[in-house]
Design a protein around this motif. Sequence first.
Motif, mmCIF file in Angstrom:
data_model
loop_
_atom_site.group_PDB
_atom_site.id
_atom_site.type_symbol
_atom_site.label_atom_id
_atom_site.label_comp_id
_atom_site.label_asym_id
_atom_site.label_seq_id
_atom_site.Cartn_x
_atom_site.Cartn_y
_atom_site.Cartn_z
ATOM 1 N N SER A 172 0.840 -1.202 0.000
ATOM 2 C CA SER A 172 0.000 0.000 0.000
ATOM 3 C C SER A 172 0.875 1.253 0.000
ATOM 4 O O SER A 172 1.854 1.348 0.752
ATOM 5 N N TRP A 173 0.494 2.226 -0.866
ATOM 6 C CA TRP A 173 1.196 3.518 -0.848
ATOM 7 C C TRP A 173 0.628 4.317 0.317
ATOM 8 O O TRP A 173 -0.461 4.866 0.259
ATOM 9 N N SER A 174 1.375 4.370 1.404
ATOM 10 C CA SER A 174 0.893 4.935 2.659
ATOM 11 C C SER A 174 0.390 6.373 2.533
ATOM 12 O O SER A 174 -0.653 6.718 3.115
ATOM 13 N N PRO A 175 1.074 7.276 1.780
ATOM 14 C CA PRO A 175 0.565 8.654 1.671
ATOM 15 C C PRO A 175 -0.850 8.727 1.085
ATOM 16 O O PRO A 175 -1.642 9.581 1.499
ATOM 17 N N SER A 176 -1.175 7.833 0.146
ATOM 18 C CA SER A 176 -2.546 7.822 -0.396
ATOM 19 C C SER A 176 -3.543 7.412 0.671
ATOM 20 O O SER A 176 -4.604 8.030 0.834
ATOM 21 N N PHE A 177 -3.203 6.368 1.419
ATOM 22 C CA PHE A 177 -4.085 5.895 2.487
ATOM 23 C C PHE A 177 -4.345 7.013 3.492
ATOM 24 O O PHE A 177 -5.492 7.236 3.916
ATOM 25 N N HIS A 204 -4.512 7.790 12.152
ATOM 26 C CA HIS A 204 -4.034 6.421 12.055
ATOM 27 C C HIS A 204 -2.561 6.376 12.414
ATOM 28 O O HIS A 204 -1.804 7.303 12.138
ATOM 29 N N MET A 205 -2.139 5.273 13.001
ATOM 30 C CA MET A 205 -0.766 5.146 13.478
ATOM 31 C C MET A 205 0.249 5.412 12.364
ATOM 32 O O MET A 205 1.264 6.062 12.587
ATOM 33 N N GLN A 206 -0.032 4.932 11.147
ATOM 34 C CA GLN A 206 0.944 5.101 10.072
ATOM 35 C C GLN A 206 0.923 6.510 9.480
ATOM 36 O O GLN A 206 1.737 6.838 8.623
ATOM 37 N N CYS A 207 -0.017 7.347 9.947
ATOM 38 C CA CYS A 207 -0.152 8.696 9.399
ATOM 39 C C CYS A 207 0.417 9.762 10.327
ATOM 40 O O CYS A 207 0.054 10.925 10.265
ATOM 41 N N GLY A 208 1.298 9.350 11.206
ATOM 42 C CA GLY A 208 1.931 10.296 12.112
ATOM 43 C C GLY A 208 3.164 10.912 11.482
ATOM 44 O O GLY A 208 3.211 11.216 10.297
ATOM 45 N N GLY A 209 4.220 11.058 12.264
ATOM 46 C CA GLY A 209 5.402 11.755 11.777
ATOM 47 C C GLY A 209 6.349 10.912 10.948
ATOM 48 O O GLY A 209 7.127 11.438 10.164
ATOM 49 N N ARG A 210 6.287 9.590 11.096
ATOM 50 C CA ARG A 210 7.251 8.748 10.381
ATOM 51 C C ARG A 210 6.945 8.738 8.882
ATOM 52 O O ARG A 210 5.785 8.559 8.483
ATOM 53 N N PRO A 211 7.951 8.910 8.037
ATOM 54 C CA PRO A 211 7.721 9.028 6.588
ATOM 55 C C PRO A 211 7.578 7.679 5.888
ATOM 56 O O PRO A 211 8.497 7.206 5.208
ATOM 57 N N SER A 265 9.414 13.292 -2.586
ATOM 58 C CA SER A 265 9.245 14.519 -1.817
ATOM 59 C C SER A 265 8.141 15.416 -2.367
ATOM 60 O O SER A 265 7.702 16.350 -1.692
ATOM 61 N N GLN A 266 7.692 15.156 -3.599
ATOM 62 C CA GLN A 266 6.620 15.928 -4.207
ATOM 63 C C GLN A 266 5.622 14.983 -4.848
ATOM 64 O O GLN A 266 5.968 13.872 -5.247
ATOM 65 N N ALA A 267 4.372 15.443 -4.947
ATOM 66 C CA ALA A 267 3.350 14.618 -5.589
ATOM 67 C C ALA A 267 3.791 14.275 -7.007
ATOM 68 O O ALA A 267 4.400 15.097 -7.705
ATOM 69 N N LYS A 268 3.501 13.058 -7.406
ATOM 70 C CA LYS A 268 3.933 12.571 -8.720
ATOM 71 C C LYS A 268 2.730 12.003 -9.462
ATOM 72 O O LYS A 268 1.975 11.203 -8.905
ATOM 73 N N THR A 269 2.539 12.437 -10.704
ATOM 74 C CA THR A 269 1.487 11.878 -11.560
ATOM 75 C C THR A 269 2.091 10.740 -12.371
ATOM 76 O O THR A 269 3.129 10.918 -13.028
ATOM 77 N N MET A 313 0.486 10.015 -6.970
ATOM 78 C CA MET A 313 1.142 9.458 -5.776
ATOM 79 C C MET A 313 1.464 10.655 -4.878
ATOM 80 O O MET A 313 2.378 11.432 -5.169
ATOM 81 N N PRO A 314 0.705 10.850 -3.798
ATOM 82 C CA PRO A 314 1.024 11.951 -2.875
ATOM 83 C C PRO A 314 2.438 11.767 -2.310
ATOM 84 O O PRO A 314 2.939 10.642 -2.231
ATOM 85 N N PRO A 315 3.075 12.856 -1.914
ATOM 86 C CA PRO A 315 4.457 12.738 -1.404
ATOM 87 C C PRO A 315 4.504 12.067 -0.040
ATOM 88 O O PRO A 315 3.518 12.049 0.709
ATOM 89 N N ILE A 316 5.655 11.531 0.273
ATOM 90 C CA ILE A 316 5.883 10.942 1.583
ATOM 91 C C ILE A 316 5.866 12.047 2.639
ATOM 92 O O ILE A 316 6.440 13.124 2.428
#
Length: 234
Positions: free
Chosen positions: A54-59, A71-78, A162-166, A228-231
């Motif tokens: 799973s691409w975590s930034p999208s989630f 959500h735990m994976q949506c905190g500070g860790r990249p 580091s930046q959103a990617k199409t 793909m949203p950035p990390i």
Amino acid sequence: MFHSRLHSFSRLVISLSLSLVVAAGLAAFAGDARAQDKRQNAPGEFDFYVLALSWSPSFCEETAERGGRSHMQCGGRPYAFVVHGLWPQYENGFPEYCQRPAPRLNRNIVSSMLDLMPAPGLIFNEWDKHGTCSGLEGRSYFETIRKARAAIKIPAEYLDLSQAKTVAPAEVEEAFVKANPGLSNAAVSVTCNRTRLSEVRICLNKDLQFRACDELERRACRRDQVTMPPIRGG
């Protein structure tokens, strides 16, 4: 008299039609039952695995848009690609919840998997729904997940986004194929929602070698391009 007979005849035709419809429905149901894999939900009886990354930034963006709790994976860790699960599959369909209740999962196992699957709830859910169908006990199943993940090399361009990617889904597939010798397009697919890349899914045999699978393609992303949203922290 004629109208009475016509009415009776019409009722007979309708009755016969309904009987045929019911019979056809029962036949179809019986056919579906026969077509259902005879191993249905028998632990350890399956054809191959799907490793879902799973691409975590999208989630995390989708969770925020739905107003869901943090959500735990949506905190500070990249986080970038994280393991959603390792799913036993049939050539057609898949087993699920093969033991009810599921054998208790040791919390030490859960803690040991948080680097790959960054939420205890996800780990427990994957064990209940998919792990119980693997035929493995808890520790062995999650060791298999770790081995499967270690067998996949993430393309360099997605490691530190580091930046959103199409991207085009086919472009992502090709990047994974290029980065993983032996992987073919027939063994990998991309899923998405309306705008974002959701997951990369890879088919593996029970020995964790790449293998082709038609089942994956039926659920693949059909959009020409996705984001793909950035990390986070990127």
